[in-house]
Structure formats: structure tokens, C-alpha cells
Design a protein around this motif. Structure first.
Motif, PDB file in Angstrom:
ATOM      1  N   SER A  98      -5.920 -17.493  -5.202  1.00 37.34           N
ATOM      2  CA  SER A  98      -4.660 -17.774  -4.519  1.00 37.34           C
ATOM      3  C   SER A  98      -3.644 -16.687  -4.877  1.00 37.34           C
ATOM      4  N   GLY A  99      -2.413 -16.867  -4.464  1.00 37.95           N
ATOM      5  CA  GLY A  99      -1.402 -15.825  -4.648  1.00 37.95           C
ATOM      6  C   GLY A  99      -1.028 -15.579  -6.098  1.00 37.95           C
ATOM      7  N   SER A 100      -0.826 -16.633  -6.864  1.00 39.00           N
ATOM      8  CA  SER A 100      -0.433 -16.441  -8.267  1.00 39.00           C
ATOM      9  C   SER A 100      -1.531 -15.757  -9.074  1.00 39.00           C
ATOM     10  N   PRO A 101      -2.800 -16.203  -8.948  1.00 37.38           N
ATOM     11  CA  PRO A 101      -3.867 -15.475  -9.640  1.00 37.38           C
ATOM     12  C   PRO A 101      -3.981 -14.017  -9.188  1.00 37.38           C
ATOM     13  N   ALA A 102      -3.683 -13.726  -7.928  1.00 37.44           N
ATOM     14  CA  ALA A 102      -3.727 -12.334  -7.458  1.00 37.44           C
ATOM     15  C   ALA A 102      -2.686 -11.512  -8.213  1.00 37.44           C
ATOM     16  N   ASN A 103      -1.487 -12.053  -8.342  1.00 38.99           N
ATOM     17  CA  ASN A 103      -0.444 -11.320  -9.068  1.00 38.99           C
ATOM     18  C   ASN A 103      -0.824 -11.129 -10.532  1.00 38.99           C
ATOM     19  N   LEU A 104      -1.340 -12.181 -11.158  1.00 35.52           N
ATOM     20  CA  LEU A 104      -1.716 -12.076 -12.567  1.00 35.52           C
ATOM     21  C   LEU A 104      -2.804 -11.013 -12.742  1.00 35.52           C
ATOM     22  N   LEU A 128       7.897 -17.694  -9.031  1.00 31.59           N
ATOM     23  CA  LEU A 128       7.536 -17.953 -10.429  1.00 31.59           C
ATOM     24  C   LEU A 128       6.696 -16.831 -11.031  1.00 31.59           C
ATOM     25  N   SER A 129       5.711 -16.384 -10.267  1.00 26.54           N
ATOM     26  CA  SER A 129       4.735 -15.435 -10.798  1.00 26.54           C
ATOM     27  C   SER A 129       5.295 -14.016 -10.923  1.00 26.54           C
ATOM     28  N   HIS A 130       6.593 -13.848 -10.677  1.00 29.43           N
ATOM     29  CA  HIS A 130       7.226 -12.537 -10.849  1.00 29.43           C
ATOM     30  C   HIS A 130       7.966 -12.462 -12.184  1.00 29.43           C
ATOM     31  N   GLY A 131       7.625 -13.364 -13.104  1.00 29.33           N
ATOM     32  CA  GLY A 131       8.173 -13.260 -14.463  1.00 29.33           C
ATOM     33  C   GLY A 131       9.242 -14.278 -14.801  1.00 29.33           C
ATOM     34  N   GLY A 180       9.257  -8.938  -3.622  1.00 32.01           N
ATOM     35  CA  GLY A 180       8.657 -10.066  -2.917  1.00 32.01           C
ATOM     36  C   GLY A 180       9.555 -11.275  -3.021  1.00 32.01           C
ATOM     37  N   ILE A 181       9.459 -12.155  -2.039  1.00 32.26           N
ATOM     38  CA  ILE A 181      10.380 -13.286  -1.950  1.00 32.26           C
ATOM     39  C   ILE A 181       9.646 -14.582  -1.612  1.00 32.26           C
ATOM     40  N   SER A 182      10.255 -15.683  -2.036  1.00 31.04           N
ATOM     41  CA  SER A 182       9.797 -16.998  -1.576  1.00 31.04           C
ATOM     42  C   SER A 182      10.909 -17.729  -0.849  1.00 31.04           C
ATOM     43  N   CYS A 183      12.141 -17.338  -1.165  1.00 31.76           N
ATOM     44  CA  CYS A 183      13.278 -17.998  -0.512  1.00 31.76           C
ATOM     45  C   CYS A 183      14.384 -16.973  -0.301  1.00 31.76           C
ATOM     46  N   SER A 206       4.334  -4.847  -4.069  1.00 33.24           N
ATOM     47  CA  SER A 206       4.986  -5.647  -3.031  1.00 33.24           C
ATOM     48  C   SER A 206       4.162  -6.905  -2.819  1.00 33.24           C
ATOM     49  N   ASP A 207       4.801  -8.033  -2.992  1.00 26.77           N
ATOM     50  CA  ASP A 207       4.134  -9.333  -2.821  1.00 26.77           C
ATOM     51  C   ASP A 207       4.658  -9.931  -1.511  1.00 26.77           C
ATOM     52  N   MET A 208       3.860  -9.756  -0.446  1.00 24.04           N
ATOM     53  CA  MET A 208       4.335 -10.183   0.876  1.00 24.04           C
ATOM     54  C   MET A 208       3.816 -11.579   1.245  1.00 24.04           C
ATOM     55  N   ALA A 209       3.587 -12.414   0.226  1.00 24.13           N
ATOM     56  CA  ALA A 209       2.961 -13.728   0.438  1.00 24.13           C
ATOM     57  C   ALA A 209       3.557 -14.488   1.629  1.00 24.13           C
ATOM     58  N   HIS A 210       4.883 -14.585   1.663  1.00 27.24           N
ATOM     59  CA  HIS A 210       5.503 -15.402   2.713  1.00 27.24           C
ATOM     60  C   HIS A 210       5.414 -14.768   4.078  1.00 27.24           C
ATOM     61  N   VAL A 211       5.503 -13.445   4.104  1.00 31.13           N
ATOM     62  CA  VAL A 211       5.739 -12.785   5.392  1.00 31.13           C
ATOM     63  C   VAL A 211       4.541 -12.007   5.927  1.00 31.13           C
ATOM     64  N   THR A 234      -2.814 -15.987   1.846  1.00 26.74           N
ATOM     65  CA  THR A 234      -3.342 -15.931   3.209  1.00 26.74           C
ATOM     66  C   THR A 234      -2.977 -17.183   4.008  1.00 26.74           C
ATOM     67  N   HIS A 235      -2.272 -18.122   3.367  1.00 27.83           N
ATOM     68  CA  HIS A 235      -2.083 -19.441   3.984  1.00 27.83           C
ATOM     69  C   HIS A 235      -0.661 -19.727   4.453  1.00 27.83           C
ATOM     70  N   LYS A 236       0.204 -18.725   4.429  1.00 24.76           N
ATOM     71  CA  LYS A 236       1.582 -18.983   4.856  1.00 24.76           C
ATOM     72  C   LYS A 236       1.712 -18.500   6.310  1.00 24.76           C
ATOM     73  N   THR A 237       2.552 -17.476   6.573  1.00 20.85           N
ATOM     74  CA  THR A 237       2.642 -17.053   7.984  1.00 20.85           C
ATOM     75  C   THR A 237       1.332 -16.451   8.503  1.00 20.85           C
TER      76      THR A 237
HETATM   77  C1  LIG Z   1       3.602 -18.558  -2.403  1.00 18.01           C
HETATM   78  C2  LIG Z   1       3.810 -17.334  -3.190  1.00 18.01           C
HETATM   79  C3  LIG Z   1       2.905 -16.921  -4.177  1.00 18.01           C
HETATM   80  C4  LIG Z   1       1.835 -17.770  -4.774  1.00 18.01           C
HETATM   81  O1  LIG Z   1       0.989 -18.400  -4.035  1.00 18.01           O
HETATM   82  P1  LIG Z   1       0.029 -19.582  -4.570  1.00 18.01           P
HETATM   83  O2  LIG Z   1      -1.070 -19.427  -3.611  1.00 18.01           O
HETATM   84  O3  LIG Z   1       0.826 -20.813  -4.436  1.00 18.01           O
HETATM   85  O4  LIG Z   1      -0.361 -19.271  -5.967  1.00 18.01           O
HETATM   86  C5  LIG Z   1       3.094 -15.698  -4.778  1.00 18.01           C
HETATM   87  N1  LIG Z   1       4.138 -14.918  -4.450  1.00 18.01           N
HETATM   88  C6  LIG Z   1       5.040 -15.295  -3.528  1.00 18.01           C
HETATM   89  C7  LIG Z   1       6.167 -14.371  -3.219  1.00 18.01           C
HETATM   90  C8  LIG Z   1       4.925 -16.521  -2.888  1.00 18.01           C
HETATM   91  O5  LIG Z   1       5.859 -16.905  -2.021  1.00 18.01           O
END
Ligand SMILES: *Cc1c(COP(=O)(O)O)cnc(C)c1O
Length: 460
Positions: A98-104, A128-131, A180-183, A206-211, A234-237
Motif C-alpha cells: 500500500s502507500g505507506s509501506p511504499a514510502n517506508l 502521516l508517513s511523511h514524518g 505530497g498531500i492528503s488534504c 513526490s508522493d502523488m497518492a491522492h492525485v 493505486t486506490h484513490k483517484t
Molecule cells: C493515502 C496516502 C498514503 C498512504 O496510503 P495507504 O495505502 O493508506 O497506506 C500515502 N501518502 C499520501 C500522500 C496519501 O494520501
């Protein structure tokens, strides 16, 4: 062993059916959520989940991976194609769970313990996963294992304060800057991030998870030209299954002081960090589902979908503004709208709660300047899932109206209950409010019913 779930485990089957009904009946406005296509549900429910395949295609620790190798390679190919990348400059690891393990995995690959990182602070819209840490506690493992100094948004403009970031980076000397952003509802200035990272010899992640869906569709600027590493969920937009991807650079990085080329050497480190560093066997059913999501992301339909997500977010934002709501940054460039709830007298938690009662799912969120993450003043609303159901700008007017009526109802409840959340929740169910809550909920559900979720015909 051979009977289907409804026979072998009716209790669980019933719970899943009820969740499915909830997803269909209400308005799903959590900005990070979406509905996936039946093709992906089929991959997730396939025999691929039975297979162990530690290692990379062609270099596995287990036999029997003839087809798994082809599936993973297909996924890698499509990941590069989805973002118009060539394999001379970019490679991709498709195994993160998932996204957090990818960042780690990226941190594990490119940093040593206690190296310094800078990400957007969580209350300001970061992840969260940005420190993330507070003054008294290191919350995310990424702040336990690495030294984190967040950057923030400017309280007046509510936009990332790049000058401040540049100034702090000069002092803090991070090894990595995370964009990268979540909100946060505005596009990022990746070129400026690159400049600041470069000045400090830091990696830009660059963490483009949301976009990432919007990036794939070309609806917003791409981080790739400016980044050393790009991660995404891969599960957001992007509208795929839950998983993570890591894109890493290959080839020429930059010239040293004497004009000699410095080449990237991060590919092996990143692959080794994912496995055997942090993970075991890849989730092959998930990788297959990602592969087919990436195929869909290349279609003209997906491009139209992504464009509509943004049109809908903008329409929702202006409809709420016309009703008097204050929208953080005064609008949106992306798939989410962040509402400042304070002027209504409520807080984010109460707004979230009342909307949940009328079957609108969204989430409270901290706003820049919020003191406590437990009492946030914002509400984050997303349009990806509603857009998947076929809603357009006109429908957003209706949605804004439901939200407004919900909030107004909550304001009246608050007058009776006082500010304690416990009392507030109780008073919603007082005789004077129950009929109104029920009828508003019914209206929301009747409206949602007009937009079927085609994916829900098959499967459970
Ligand atoms: C959602 C998100 C993640 C983490 O995704 P998970 O799959 O919930 O671990 C990482 N970075 C950003 C910026 C996110 O918005």
C-alpha cells in the motif's frame, strides 16, 4: 471447502452485503475512496492469491512463476505507460502492499537511520508517513526512525510556503524532501520543490497518492519531470485496488562540480528495500488488479472521468461558497474541497457526524493552525467516487444542498445540546430532530439510488 461464502459463513456474508448496501445507498465523499471495476474485483478474488513469488520477475525464490512473472512485467509496463515514462529514465516496483509501506521502502532504500526528512506537516494537509510527530510524541514510524522537520502552509494564503521551506531546508539540510498531500486542494509547484531539494543535495520524493489518477489523465501537472522518486497509492483517484507503486529514476542524475556525470544508483536499493527489506511475498492478485486498473487509466473514458472529477469538485466548491461556506484556499484545482466549519459554530467532528447520520460519508480534517488533531475545524469532501457513479456539476448543486441542510440541522441541534460531542450525538435522536434527520437521510438515499454502481451487479 467448496461451498460459497453465503453458505459457508452466512454471518460474514451478511456483514459484507450490508457494507455493500451502505456503499450504494449513501454519498461516498471520502476523498481517498472510490469504486473499482468488476474486472479488478475479479483479479482480487482470483487464484493469484495462492502463489508465492518472492523476488522480482525472472529472479524468484520459488518455482512455478511462469505466469506470475508475465503478470508482474505487464503491470510494470503499464505503470510506465500510464504516466508516459520511458524505461531508460524510469523503472517501477509494483510490489508495495500500500502507500505507506511504499514510502517506508523509499526511506529505507535511500536514507540511513536518523537521516533528516522534510514533509508537509499533517495538520497542514500532509500524510502521516511523511514524518508526522507532535511536540510530545513521535507518532509515525517515519518520525521514529528518521529525524523529521515539517514544512507548513502560510496561514494567510493557506498555500505551501515555499520560501519558508527553502529557508528551513538551508538550515536543516534534509537528505530528502517529500512533496505530497492528503488534504490540500491546490496543485503543487514541483519545479520549486526540485530547486530546493537540488540546492541541498536532497532527494525529492513526490508522493502523488491522492492525485495520481489526475496526473495519469493529464488533468494536473506531473511530478515526474522534477522528482527522483515518485510513489503513489493505486486506490484513490487512480481507481484501482488498494496497493502502492514506487517509480525510481535511472541513468543520468546531474553533473558534479567538475562537470562529470553523476548517475542514479537507486534502483537496486529500492527493489531491495521492498523485498527482502520490508516485505515478503508480493500480493499477486493485487498486482494483477493494478495492471488492469492501469490499462483503464490509459483510455479516453478515464481521461474524461478525471476531468469530470475536477469539474465536480469545482462545482461543489462554488455551490458551497454561494451558500456562505468558507472554502480553504477559496476553491480547488483537484478532486477535493476543504471546508472551514468554524464560522458555522460547529467543528469538523460534529459536521462529519451529522452528515454520517444522513448517509453522506466524509471526514473531519485539521486545518492549518488547528491546535489539536482531536478537534479539527475542517471537513474534507471528495468527488472521485460520486463521479464514478456518473454525477456531474448539476448533481453537485444537489449534493451541496444536502450538505448545507445537514449542517444547518446540526447547528440547531447544537443550540440544544451544547458543545459536548456526547450530548450532541444524543440530542440528534431527540424527538424534535429525529423526523428531520430521517427524512433528509431518505432524500439523500433516493438521490443516490439514481446513480447505480454498475460494478455492484456481479461479485459480492
Ligand atoms: C493515502 C496516502 C498514503 C498512504 O496510503 P495507504 O495505502 O493508506 O497506506 C500515502 N501518502 C499520501 C500522500 C496519501 O494520501
Amino acid at each position: 471447502m467448496t461451498s460459497p461464502l453465503n453458505q459457508s459463513d452466512p454471518e460474514l456474508f451478511d456483514l459484507i452485503s450490508r457494507e455493500k448496501r451502505r456503499q450504494r445507498r449513501g454519498l461516498q465523499m471520502i476523498a481517498s475512496e472510490n469504486y473499482i471495476a468488476v474486472a479488478m474485483l475479479q483479479c482480487l478474488g482470483s487464484c493469484l492469491t495462492n502463489k508465492y513469488s518472492e523476488g522480482l520477475p525472472g529472479q524468484r525464490y520459488y518455482g512455478g512463476n511462469e505466469f506470475i512473472d508475465k503478470i508482474e512485467r505487464l503491470c510494470q509496463d503499464r505503470a510506465l505507460k500510464a504516466f508516459n515514462l520511458n524505461s531508460y529514465e524510469w523503472g517501477v516496483n509494483v510490489q508495495p502492499y500500500s502507500g505507506s509501506p511504499a514510502n517506508l521502502a523509499v526511506y529505507t532504500a535511500l536514507l540511513r537511520p536518523h537521516d533528516r526528512i522534510m514533509g508537509l506537516d499533517l495538520p497542514d494537509g500532509g500524510h502521516l508517513s511523511h514524518g508526522f510527530m507532535t511536540s510530545s510524541k513521535r507518532i509515525s514510524a517515519t518520525s521514529i526512525f528518521f529525524e523529521s522537520m515539517p514544512y507548513k502552509v502560510d496561514l494567510k494564503t493557506e498555500l505551501i510556503d515555499y520560501d519558508k521551506l527553502a529557508e528551513s531546508a538551508r538550515l536543516f539540510k534534509p537528505k530528502m524532501i517529500i512533496a505530497g498531500i492528503s488534504c490540500y486542494s491546490r496543485c503543487l509547484n514541483y519545479s520549486r520543490f526540485h530547486e530546493i531539494a537540488d540546492e541541498n543535495d536532497a532527494f525529492l520524493l513526490s508522493d502523488m497518492a491522492h492525485v495520481s489518477g489526475l496526473v495519469a489523465a493529464g488533468v494536473i501537472p506531473s511530478p515526474f519531470p522534477f522528482s527522483d522518486v515518485v510513489t503513489t497509492t493505486t486506490h484513490k483517484t487512480l481507481r484501482g485496488p488498494r496497493a502502492g507503486l514506487i517509480f525510481y529514476r535511472r541513468g543520468f542524475r546531474k553533473a558534479d562540480k567538475n562537470g562529470q556525470p553523476i548517475m542514479y544508483d537507486i534502483e537496486d536499493k529500492i527493489n531491495a528495500a521492498v523485498f527482502p527489506g520490508l516485505q515478503g511475498g508480493p500480493h499477486n492478485h493485487q498486482i494483477a488488479a493494478v495492471a488492469t486498473a492501469l490499462l483503464q487509466a490509459k483510455t479516453p473514458e478515464f481521461k474524461r472521468y478525471a476531468q469530470q472529477i475536477v469539474l465536480n469538485a469545482k462545482a461543489l466548491s462554488s455551490a458551497l461558497q454561494r451558500k456562505g461556506y468558507r472554502i480553504v484556499t477559496n476553491g480547488t484545482d483537484v478532486h477535493m474541497v476543504v471546508v472551514d466549519i468554524r464560522p458555522t459554530g460547529l467543528n469538523g467532528g460534529k459536521a462529519e457526524h451529522i452528515l454520517e447520520q444522513i448517509n453522506i460519508a466524509c471526514n473531519k480534517n485539521t486545518l492549518p493552525g488547528d491546535r489539536s488533531a482531536l478537534n479539527p475545524s475542517g471537513l474534507r469532501l471528495g468527488t472521485p467516487a460520486l463521479t464514478t457513479r456518473g454525477m456531474n456539476e448539476t448533481d453537485m448543486e444537489v449534493v451541496a444542498d444536502f450538505i448545507d441542510r445537514g449542517i444547518k440541522l446540526a447547528v440547531r441541534v447544537l443550540k440544544v445540546s451544547g458543545t459536548k460531542m456526547f450530548e450532541f450525538k444524543k440530542v440528534i435522536f431527540a424527538k424534535e430532530f429525529v423526523p428531520e434527520v430521517r427524512s433528509l437521510k431518505r432524500e439523500v438515499e433516493n438521490f443516490a439510488d439514481r446513480f447505480p454502481v454498475p460494478e455492484f451487479q456481479d461479485g459480492i
